[in-house]
Write an enzyme that holds these catalytic residues in place. Structure first.
Site, PDB file in Angstrom:
ATOM      1  N   LYS A  37      11.125   4.548  -5.172  1.00 55.67           N
ATOM      2  CA  LYS A  37      11.348   3.107  -5.166  1.00 55.67           C
ATOM      3  C   LYS A  37      10.466   2.320  -6.124  1.00 55.67           C
ATOM      4  CE  LYS A  37       8.404   2.179  -1.135  1.00 55.67           C
ATOM      5  NZ  LYS A  37       7.640   0.966  -1.060  1.00 55.67           N
ATOM      6  N   GLY A 148       4.300   9.534   1.157  1.00 51.33           N
ATOM      7  CA  GLY A 148       2.920   9.256   0.774  1.00 51.33           C
ATOM      8  C   GLY A 148       2.127   8.397   1.741  1.00 51.33           C
ATOM      9  N   SER A 149       1.208   7.619   1.168  1.00 57.21           N
ATOM     10  CA  SER A 149       0.278   6.839   1.986  1.00 57.21           C
ATOM     11  C   SER A 149      -0.016   5.504   1.325  1.00 57.21           C
ATOM     12  CB  SER A 149      -1.025   7.615   2.136  1.00 57.21           C
ATOM     13  OG  SER A 149      -1.621   7.812   0.866  1.00 57.21           O
ATOM     14  N   VAL A 242     -19.077  -2.629   8.701  1.00 59.77           N
ATOM     15  CA  VAL A 242     -18.573  -3.968   8.400  1.00 59.77           C
ATOM     16  C   VAL A 242     -17.717  -4.382   9.590  1.00 59.77           C
ATOM     17  CG1 VAL A 242     -17.194  -5.360   6.825  1.00 59.77           C
ATOM     18  CG2 VAL A 242     -18.593  -3.496   5.930  1.00 59.77           C
ATOM     19  N   HIS A 327      -3.477  17.769  -5.276  1.00 60.11           N
ATOM     20  CA  HIS A 327      -3.215  19.206  -5.438  1.00 60.11           C
ATOM     21  C   HIS A 327      -2.764  19.842  -4.133  1.00 60.11           C
ATOM     22  CE1 HIS A 327      -7.509  18.260  -5.236  1.00 60.11           C
ATOM     23  NE2 HIS A 327      -7.637  19.293  -4.454  1.00 60.11           N
ATOM     24  N   HIS A 450     -22.758  32.948 -22.049  1.00 57.05           N
ATOM     25  CA  HIS A 450     -24.005  32.227 -22.314  1.00 57.05           C
ATOM     26  C   HIS A 450     -23.901  31.493 -23.656  1.00 57.05           C
ATOM     27  CE1 HIS A 450     -28.265  31.340 -22.422  1.00 57.05           C
ATOM     28  NE2 HIS A 450     -28.290  31.773 -23.686  1.00 57.05           N
TER      29      HIS A 450
HETATM   30  P1  FAD Z   1       2.394   9.397  -3.047  1.00 57.13           P
HETATM   31  O1  FAD Z   1       1.772   9.800  -4.323  1.00 57.13           O
HETATM   32  O2  FAD Z   1       1.873   8.221  -2.347  1.00 57.13           O
HETATM   33  O3  FAD Z   1       3.946   9.226  -3.366  1.00 57.13           O
HETATM   34  C1  FAD Z   1       4.861   8.762  -2.454  1.00 57.13           C
HETATM   35  C2  FAD Z   1       5.937   7.997  -3.202  1.00 57.13           C
HETATM   36  O4  FAD Z   1       6.993   7.717  -2.305  1.00 57.13           O
HETATM   37  C3  FAD Z   1       5.472   6.656  -3.746  1.00 57.13           C
HETATM   38  O5  FAD Z   1       5.659   6.593  -5.140  1.00 57.13           O
HETATM   39  C4  FAD Z   1       6.343   5.629  -3.021  1.00 57.13           C
HETATM   40  O6  FAD Z   1       6.733   4.556  -3.854  1.00 57.13           O
HETATM   41  C5  FAD Z   1       7.547   6.465  -2.628  1.00 57.13           C
HETATM   42  N1  FAD Z   1       8.250   5.971  -1.445  1.00 57.13           N
HETATM   43  C6  FAD Z   1       7.729   5.624  -0.238  1.00 57.13           C
HETATM   44  N2  FAD Z   1       8.698   5.262   0.620  1.00 57.13           N
HETATM   45  C7  FAD Z   1       9.864   5.381  -0.054  1.00 57.13           C
HETATM   46  C8  FAD Z   1      11.216   5.165   0.285  1.00 57.13           C
HETATM   47  N3  FAD Z   1      11.578   4.770   1.517  1.00 57.13           N
HETATM   48  N4  FAD Z   1      12.164   5.365  -0.664  1.00 57.13           N
HETATM   49  C9  FAD Z   1      11.818   5.779  -1.907  1.00 57.13           C
HETATM   50  N5  FAD Z   1      10.557   6.013  -2.282  1.00 57.13           N
HETATM   51  C10 FAD Z   1       9.589   5.824  -1.368  1.00 57.13           C
HETATM   52  N6  FAD Z   1      -6.092  12.932  -5.208  1.00 57.13           N
HETATM   53  C11 FAD Z   1      -6.598  13.960  -5.927  1.00 57.13           C
HETATM   54  O7  FAD Z   1      -6.302  15.115  -5.627  1.00 57.13           O
HETATM   55  N7  FAD Z   1      -7.426  13.743  -6.997  1.00 57.13           N
HETATM   56  C12 FAD Z   1      -7.786  12.506  -7.364  1.00 57.13           C
HETATM   57  O8  FAD Z   1      -8.533  12.341  -8.325  1.00 57.13           O
HETATM   58  C13 FAD Z   1      -7.299  11.411  -6.623  1.00 57.13           C
HETATM   59  N8  FAD Z   1      -7.625  10.152  -6.959  1.00 57.13           N
HETATM   60  C14 FAD Z   1      -7.112   9.108  -6.250  1.00 57.13           C
HETATM   61  C15 FAD Z   1      -7.514   7.826  -6.604  1.00 57.13           C
HETATM   62  C16 FAD Z   1      -7.032   6.749  -5.908  1.00 57.13           C
HETATM   63  C17 FAD Z   1      -7.463   5.365  -6.315  1.00 57.13           C
HETATM   64  C18 FAD Z   1      -6.111   6.949  -4.838  1.00 57.13           C
HETATM   65  C19 FAD Z   1      -5.547   5.785  -4.092  1.00 57.13           C
HETATM   66  C20 FAD Z   1      -5.725   8.214  -4.475  1.00 57.13           C
HETATM   67  C21 FAD Z   1      -6.237   9.316  -5.172  1.00 57.13           C
HETATM   68  N9  FAD Z   1      -5.894  10.628  -4.839  1.00 57.13           N
HETATM   69  C22 FAD Z   1      -6.423  11.671  -5.535  1.00 57.13           C
HETATM   70  C23 FAD Z   1      -4.959  10.922  -3.734  1.00 57.13           C
HETATM   71  C24 FAD Z   1      -3.546  11.188  -4.290  1.00 57.13           C
HETATM   72  O9  FAD Z   1      -3.123  10.074  -5.024  1.00 57.13           O
HETATM   73  C25 FAD Z   1      -2.568  11.478  -3.150  1.00 57.13           C
HETATM   74  O10 FAD Z   1      -3.066  12.517  -2.343  1.00 57.13           O
HETATM   75  C26 FAD Z   1      -1.205  11.876  -3.697  1.00 57.13           C
HETATM   76  O11 FAD Z   1      -0.669  10.857  -4.500  1.00 57.13           O
HETATM   77  C27 FAD Z   1      -0.241  12.193  -2.547  1.00 57.13           C
HETATM   78  O12 FAD Z   1       1.027  12.468  -3.043  1.00 57.13           O
HETATM   79  P2  FAD Z   1       2.345  12.154  -2.178  1.00 57.13           P
HETATM   80  O13 FAD Z   1       3.469  12.589  -3.035  1.00 57.13           O
HETATM   81  O14 FAD Z   1       2.207  12.731  -0.840  1.00 57.13           O
HETATM   82  O15 FAD Z   1       2.354  10.591  -1.988  1.00 57.13           O
HETATM   83  P1  NAD Z   2     -12.270   8.024   3.013  1.00 53.44           P
HETATM   84  O1  NAD Z   2     -11.728   8.309   4.353  1.00 53.44           O
HETATM   85  O2  NAD Z   2     -12.644   9.148   2.119  1.00 53.44           O
HETATM   86  O3  NAD Z   2     -13.574   7.118   3.147  1.00 53.44           O
HETATM   87  C1  NAD Z   2     -13.607   5.925   3.877  1.00 53.44           C
HETATM   88  C2  NAD Z   2     -15.027   5.633   4.307  1.00 53.44           C
HETATM   89  O4  NAD Z   2     -15.070   4.334   4.864  1.00 53.44           O
HETATM   90  C3  NAD Z   2     -15.547   6.601   5.369  1.00 53.44           C
HETATM   91  O5  NAD Z   2     -16.729   7.208   4.913  1.00 53.44           O
HETATM   92  C4  NAD Z   2     -15.755   5.702   6.586  1.00 53.44           C
HETATM   93  O6  NAD Z   2     -16.876   6.095   7.369  1.00 53.44           O
HETATM   94  C5  NAD Z   2     -15.963   4.329   5.955  1.00 53.44           C
HETATM   95  N1  NAD Z   2     -15.621   3.193   6.816  1.00 53.44           N
HETATM   96  C6  NAD Z   2     -14.495   3.018   7.559  1.00 53.44           C
HETATM   97  N2  NAD Z   2     -14.529   1.838   8.207  1.00 53.44           N
HETATM   98  C7  NAD Z   2     -15.701   1.236   7.864  1.00 53.44           C
HETATM   99  C8  NAD Z   2     -16.324   0.000   8.206  1.00 53.44           C
HETATM  100  N3  NAD Z   2     -15.743  -0.878   9.019  1.00 53.44           N
HETATM  101  N4  NAD Z   2     -17.527  -0.276   7.681  1.00 53.44           N
HETATM  102  C9  NAD Z   2     -18.152   0.590   6.840  1.00 53.44           C
HETATM  103  N5  NAD Z   2     -17.600   1.771   6.483  1.00 53.44           N
HETATM  104  C10 NAD Z   2     -16.396   2.096   6.984  1.00 53.44           C
HETATM  105  O7  NAD Z   2     -11.190   7.081   2.321  1.00 53.44           O
HETATM  106  P2  NAD Z   2     -11.054   6.493   0.860  1.00 53.44           P
HETATM  107  O8  NAD Z   2     -12.312   6.643   0.080  1.00 53.44           O
HETATM  108  O9  NAD Z   2     -10.472   5.150   1.051  1.00 53.44           O
HETATM  109  O10 NAD Z   2      -9.979   7.460   0.218  1.00 53.44           O
HETATM  110  C11 NAD Z   2      -8.678   7.598   0.777  1.00 53.44           C
HETATM  111  C12 NAD Z   2      -8.061   8.908   0.416  1.00 53.44           C
HETATM  112  O11 NAD Z   2      -7.805   9.014  -0.966  1.00 53.44           O
HETATM  113  C13 NAD Z   2      -8.958  10.065   0.798  1.00 53.44           C
HETATM  114  O12 NAD Z   2      -8.202  10.957   1.564  1.00 53.44           O
HETATM  115  C14 NAD Z   2      -9.355  10.682  -0.495  1.00 53.44           C
HETATM  116  O13 NAD Z   2      -9.436  12.102  -0.410  1.00 53.44           O
HETATM  117  C15 NAD Z   2      -8.232  10.274  -1.446  1.00 53.44           C
HETATM  118  N6  NAD Z   2      -8.831  10.163  -2.792  1.00 53.44           N
HETATM  119  C16 NAD Z   2      -9.231  11.298  -3.428  1.00 53.44           C
HETATM  120  C17 NAD Z   2      -9.868  11.210  -4.645  1.00 53.44           C
HETATM  121  C18 NAD Z   2     -10.307  12.460  -5.331  1.00 53.44           C
HETATM  122  O14 NAD Z   2      -9.861  13.525  -4.943  1.00 53.44           O
HETATM  123  N7  NAD Z   2     -11.145  12.383  -6.348  1.00 53.44           N
HETATM  124  C19 NAD Z   2     -10.104   9.982  -5.214  1.00 53.44           C
HETATM  125  C20 NAD Z   2      -9.719   8.848  -4.533  1.00 53.44           C
HETATM  126  C21 NAD Z   2      -9.067   8.965  -3.322  1.00 53.44           C
END
Ligand code: FAD
Ligand code: NAD
Length: 471
Positions: A37, A148-149, A242, A327, A450
């Site tokens: 979407k 997704g999320s 918070v 991944h 190395h």
């Molecule tokens: P999503 O990537 O969320 O994809 C779901 C898709 O479904 C979306 O595009 C959405 O638009 C679509 N959708 C939802 N409902 C509908 C519907 N009803 N009809 C049609 N389409 C729909 N993970 C890592 O491993 N390494 C990282 O470095 C990393 N960095 C991140 C940084 C940030 C800022 C964030 C927010 C996340 C990061 N993540 C990282 C987590 C990673 O993005 C997610 O784990 C991953 O995208 C999950 O894939 P997914 O396909 O399950 O969901």
């Molecule tokens: P997270 O769950 O990793 O961290 C959230 C943190 O917020 C926790 O440590 C928690 O204790 C704290 N928290 C919650 N409520 C609070 C409050 N009221 N006051 C103070 N602290 C509070 O979540 P995130 O950092 O938002 O990431 C979300 C998801 O995205 C994770 O699952 C992460 O693995 C994924 N992600 C992965 C990567 C990567 O792989 N490099 C990068 C970005 C995001």
């Protein structure tokens, strides 16, 4: 659509889980469609997650390094200026190149790409509200939910992605805030906090737990990482919750209290980043129409072959169980299709690496010390600092260490934890080791080139079952 036009598989969501499953299904000869979407493929990860955040992390690190870490390398630089607009453009270029790449892969693998929002009409029919207007319906023998999320909101603060932001706003700010508060010291808080701290913001991270990085990060590594990030100017308030937010005036303010109860404090900032976790996204999906429910955390319930209680409907990625990682979603995309086509699939949830892309990077796989203690497992520890590694020394990048945890009796590797340069690449070797059931001695007796950083990895393994040579 008529019965004859039924797809073998329709996937709702074109994120990492969905698009990988779609490509795999196309390669396996299934008639497959993927509904997305947002108007581009790749989901959160490619559009507003992994990729844009890594672009900003890479380029803000370069900027920070040019400002603070060139003189002792014999490089004199003149006037260094930030052009945030161009930094954002570089990010957008990476994103659009990659998302378009997925469209190409769809064509190559005969995946039909339907641009719109999908909702269950019945157990085999998805109604799609098309982006370009109008509606259509797709019927399928099998359906994957890969929706997704989304960022978990903080009660009392209205996300406008300008002053009160999630990660989506944090990858798109148009100017460097003077003061930024990050609620949550998990991976998003630390990665995005790092970006803006390097670009000049005064960043304070408020974290409920007693350590940064979330519970998966080994406590010793988290402590060291916090020290290193503090040296870069980030401030931390741990064991602090918070409790309230107020965005009704010029500055955004939050109220905190000690996690165990007690003194209240108010903090102000120009921008507040809400990074308290993500939650599964099933809004508008019409789960009610097919009698599917989510659990108390919003996750779609599945069995170990990704089937919901309606067996031809499966679910993968962030919307279901397990770590929210790209991944992991990708592994599930492949495995779910293999369950469908072959009856077997494979994801080893004990060998999924985690990487935090700060500088230095933090990476781990397997269990940490806290988890092993809680499970009453006897283990050996071996570690090696990058300050004793020749390549890290020549690179003038010596902060951090590699730490191995192995079974005290069998020496089988149970966990590997790294903070240091290139930790995110190095953890691949650790993941392979765990996948293959290697011992620390197996790694220690493997030749590593190395001078490379990976020798620190080998020497940490040596230190686990015997002694390191260079420390
Ligand atoms: P999503 O990537 O969320 O994809 C779901 C898709 O479904 C979306 O595009 C959405 O638009 C679509 N959708 C939802 N409902 C509908 C519907 N009803 N009809 C049609 N389409 C729909 N993970 C890592 O491993 N390494 C990282 O470095 C990393 N960095 C991140 C940084 C940030 C800022 C964030 C927010 C996340 C990061 N993540 C990282 C987590 C990673 O993005 C997610 O784990 C991953 O995208 C999950 O894939 P997914 O396909 O399950 O969901
Ligand atoms: P997270 O769950 O990793 O961290 C959230 C943190 O917020 C926790 O440590 C928690 O204790 C704290 N928290 C919650 N409520 C609070 C409050 N009221 N006051 C103070 N602290 C509070 O979540 P995130 O950092 O938002 O990431 C979300 C998801 O995205 C994770 O699952 C992460 O693995 C994924 N992600 C992965 C990567 C990567 O792989 N490099 C990068 C970005 C995001």
């Amino acid at each position: 659509a008529s019965e004859a036009e039924d797809k073998d598989l329709v996937i709702i969501g074109g994120g990492v889980a969905g698009y990988v499953a779609a490509i795999k299904a196309g390669q396996s000869g299934l008639k497959v469609a993927c509904i997305e979407k947002r108007g581009s493929l790749g989901g959160t990860c490619l559009n507003v997650g992994c990729i844009p955040s890594k672009s900003l992390l890479n380029n803000s690190h370069l900027y920070h390094q040019i400002l603070h870490d060139t003189k002792n390398r014999g490089i004199e630089v003149g006037d260094v200026k930030l052009n945030l607009g161009n930094m954002m453009k570089a990010k957008d270029t990476s994103v659009s190149g990659l998302t378009k790449g997925i469209e190409f892969l769809f064509k190559k693998n005969n995946v039909e790409y339907i641009k719109g929002t999908g909702a269950f009409k019945d157990e085999h029919t998805i109604a799609v509200n098309l982006i370009d207007g109008g509606e259509t319906e797709v019927r399928a023998k099998n359906i994957f939910i890969a929706t997704g999320s989304e960022a978990t909101p903080f009660p009392g603060l209205t996300i406008d992605e300008k002053r009160v932001i999630t990660s989506t706003g944090a990858i798109a700010l148009q100017e460097v805030p003077k003061k930024m508060i990050v609620i949550g010291g998990g991976i998003i808080g630390l990665e995005m906090g790092s970006v803006w701290a390097r670009l000049g913001a005064e960043v304070t991270v408020v974290e409920f737990m007693g350590q940064i990085g979330g519970p998966g990060m080994d406590a010793e590594i988290a402590k060291l990482t916090q020290k290193l990030l503090s040296k870069q100017g980030m401030k931390f308030k741990l064991n602090t919750k918070v409790t309230k937010g107020d965005d009704s005036s010029d500055v955004v303010s939050i109220t905190t209290e000690a996690a165990k109860g007690g003194k209240e404090e108010t903090l102000d900032a120009d921008v507040v980043l809400v990074a308290i976790g993500r939650r599964p996204y099933t809004y508008g999906l019409g789960l009610d129409n097919i009698g599917l429910e989510t659990d108390n955390r919003g996750r779609i319930e599945i069995d170990n072959e990704y089937r919901t209680k309606i067996p031809h409907i499966r679910s993968i990625g962030d919307v279901t169980f397990g770590p929210m990682l790209a991944h992991k979603a990708e592994e599930e995309g492949v495995a779910a299709v293999e369950y469908l086509t072959k009856g077997t699939g494979h994801v080893n949830y004990g060998a999924i690496p985690s990487v935090m892309y700060t500088h230095p990077e933090v990476a781990w796989v397997g269990q940490n010390e806290h988890e092993l203690k809680a499970a009453n497992v006897k283990y050996n520890v071996g570690s090696f600092p990058f300050s004793a590694n020749s390549r890290a020394k020549t690179n003038l990048d010596t902060e951090g260490l590699v730490k191995f945890l192995s079974d005290a009796k069998t020496d089988r590797i149970l966990g590997i934890h790294i903070v240091g340069p290139n930790a995110g690449e190095m953890i691949a070797e650790g993941t392979l080791a765990i996948e293959y059931g290697a011992s620390s001695e197996d790694i220690a007796r493997t030749s590593h080139a190395h001078p490379t950083l990976s020798e620190a990895f080998k020497e940490a393994a040596m230190a686990t079952y015997d002694k390191a040579i260079h420390y």
